[in-house]
Design a protein around this motif. Structure first.
Motif, PDB file in Angstrom:
ATOM      1  N   VAL A   1       4.093  -5.094  -4.401  1.00 51.18           N
ATOM      2  CA  VAL A   1       2.688  -4.737  -4.228  1.00 51.18           C
ATOM      3  C   VAL A   1       2.495  -3.916  -2.961  1.00 51.18           C
ATOM      4  O   VAL A   1       1.760  -2.919  -2.954  1.00 51.18           O
ATOM      5  N   ARG A   2       3.144  -4.319  -1.885  1.00 53.73           N
ATOM      6  CA  ARG A   2       3.012  -3.559  -0.631  1.00 53.73           C
ATOM      7  C   ARG A   2       3.456  -2.113  -0.789  1.00 53.73           C
ATOM      8  O   ARG A   2       2.992  -1.222  -0.075  1.00 53.73           O
TER       9      ARG A   2
ATOM     10  N   LEU B   1       2.923  -0.168  -3.303  1.00 51.99           N
ATOM     11  CA  LEU B   1       2.065   0.622  -4.185  1.00 51.99           C
ATOM     12  C   LEU B   1       1.333   1.717  -3.424  1.00 51.99           C
ATOM     13  O   LEU B   1       0.707   1.468  -2.385  1.00 51.99           O
ATOM     14  N   THR B   2       1.415   2.921  -3.930  1.00 46.87           N
ATOM     15  CA  THR B   2       0.663   4.045  -3.373  1.00 46.87           C
ATOM     16  C   THR B   2      -0.371   4.566  -4.361  1.00 46.87           C
ATOM     17  O   THR B   2      -1.265   5.325  -3.983  1.00 46.87           O
TER      18      THR B   2
ATOM     19  N   THR C   1      -5.165   1.265  -7.027  1.00 50.03           N
ATOM     20  CA  THR C   1      -4.976   0.093  -7.873  1.00 50.03           C
ATOM     21  C   THR C   1      -6.205  -0.801  -7.852  1.00 50.03           C
ATOM     22  O   THR C   1      -6.751  -1.081  -6.782  1.00 50.03           O
TER      23      THR C   1
ATOM     24  N   LEU D   1      -3.056  -4.838  -0.162  1.00 52.12           N
ATOM     25  CA  LEU D   1      -3.409  -3.434  -0.385  1.00 52.12           C
ATOM     26  C   LEU D   1      -4.497  -2.967   0.586  1.00 52.12           C
ATOM     27  O   LEU D   1      -5.252  -2.053   0.278  1.00 52.12           O
ATOM     28  N   ASP D   2      -4.575  -3.639   1.746  1.00 53.50           N
ATOM     29  CA  ASP D   2      -5.501  -3.270   2.823  1.00 53.50           C
ATOM     30  C   ASP D   2      -6.932  -3.696   2.538  1.00 53.50           C
ATOM     31  O   ASP D   2      -7.863  -3.253   3.197  1.00 53.50           O
TER      32      ASP D   2
ATOM     33  N   PRO E   1     -10.549  -0.196   1.523  1.00 58.88           N
ATOM     34  CA  PRO E   1      -9.083  -0.099   1.659  1.00 58.88           C
ATOM     35  C   PRO E   1      -8.584   1.334   1.603  1.00 58.88           C
ATOM     36  O   PRO E   1      -9.061   2.141   0.786  1.00 58.88           O
TER      37      PRO E   1
ATOM     38  N   GLY F   1      -6.311   4.129   0.407  1.00 59.22           N
ATOM     39  CA  GLY F   1      -5.596   4.295  -0.851  1.00 59.22           C
ATOM     40  C   GLY F   1      -6.471   4.136  -2.081  1.00 59.22           C
ATOM     41  O   GLY F   1      -5.998   4.315  -3.202  1.00 59.22           O
TER      42      GLY F   1
ATOM     43  N   HIS G   1      -7.988   1.355  -3.330  1.00 60.61           N
ATOM     44  CA  HIS G   1      -7.786   0.133  -4.093  1.00 60.61           C
ATOM     45  C   HIS G   1      -9.092  -0.651  -4.228  1.00 60.61           C
ATOM     46  O   HIS G   1     -10.022  -0.475  -3.442  1.00 60.61           O
TER      47      HIS G   1
END
Length: 277
Positions: free
Chosen positions: A200-201, A203-204, A207, A229-230, A244, A246, A248
């Motif tokens: 999971v960390r 993932l770019t 999501t 995911l921040d 977050p 990215g 997410h």
């Protein structure tokens, strides 16, 4: 990632079916609607037809490609274990086979784990990803349910004849007699300890983490994924500047369970809101 439900899985719209010979497996898929492509991945012991009640909603402005994963639905099993990495590679190959330009990937339960692995292992092929009712760690699942999952094997086939999973499999599978074999493989898959924290960390791909408010794990488990995911670390800000990094998002769907989430119009609305943002 497997459960018994009495939900009606009858599709309410008509799709175009086909097979793709990828990675040594003859992968079945059905296509609904037109628009930006969305690959839809079902839960364990199910098929693309699980999403029948919400397919019209999803396909209203999207080209939905509902896939039957290895050994499920109309996709015959092959001589390999059921693993998320292997099934994610199948989906990546299907994307190439169909010539899709960065489709969105939406997965539920087992399919949510596959979607996660597609986005993590093949990020160049995916635009956005939704992982619904998928978990970080084995121990997140309620202990009594883990005990039930430990009983999933070929011997359980006789007790499942009244379930929609068994009835649909008998209706559409190329080899209906393979249902006990599927139970063995899914049972072996669920027996493996897992921890997808680092996956999971990594993932770019933008999501959305989604789950039912009465799922197979506490809602806090979906928050833990979102935090990786921040998400959930600060105020979002008036203009969303604190959201977050990215792109997410988190969605807890109210009033549903693990066994009804995939047919919920509210779940479909949340998916479309995220994908069309």
């Amino acid at each position: 990632m497997v459960g018994v439900t009495n939900t009606d899985w009858t599709a309410e719209t008509t799709g175009t079916g086909g097979y793709a010979d990828v990675n040594g497996i003859n992968l079945y898929y059905e296509t609904y609607g037109t628009g930006r492509p969305m690959i839809l991945l079902h839960g364990g012991l199910g098929s693309g037809e699980m999403f029948g009640p919400i397919l019209p909603q999803l396909a209203a402005a999207h080209q939905v490609i509902a896939v039957d994963l290895q050994g499920h639905g109309r996709t015959a099993d092959i001589d390999r274990p059921i693993t998320l990495d292997a099934m994610a590679a199948d989906i990546a190959a299907l994307i190439d086979h169909l010539g899709l330009d960065h489709p969105d990937v939406v997965g539920y339960s087992l399919g949510g784990g596959v979607a996660m692995h597609v986005a993590a292992n093949h990020p160049d092929k995916v635009r956005r990803m939704v992982m619904a009712s998928a978990f970080l760690k084995t121990e997140a699942v309620y202990p009594d349910l883990r005990a039930q999952q430990g009983q999933v094997n070929a011997a359980a086939a006789a007790f499942m004849v009244d379930t929609p999973m068994y009835q649909l499999y008998q209706k559409v599978a190329p080899r209906p007699e393979d249902f006990p074999r599927l139970l063995d493989k899914v049972g072996a898959f669920m027996a493996n300890e897992f921890d997808f924290t680092e996956k999971v960390r990594s993932l770019t791909v933008p999501t959305m983490v989604a789950g039912a408010d009465a799922d197979q794990v506490p809602p806090s488990e979906f928050m833990r994924i979102f935090e990786l995911l921040d998400g959930g670390h600060r105020d979002g800000g008036w203009m969303g500047e604190g959201r977050p990094q990215g792109g997410h998002a988190l969605a807890i769907v109210p009033g549903v369970t693990h066994y009804s989430l995939f047919s919920s119009p509210l779940f479909a609305t949340m998916v479309l809101s995220f994908l069309d943002d």
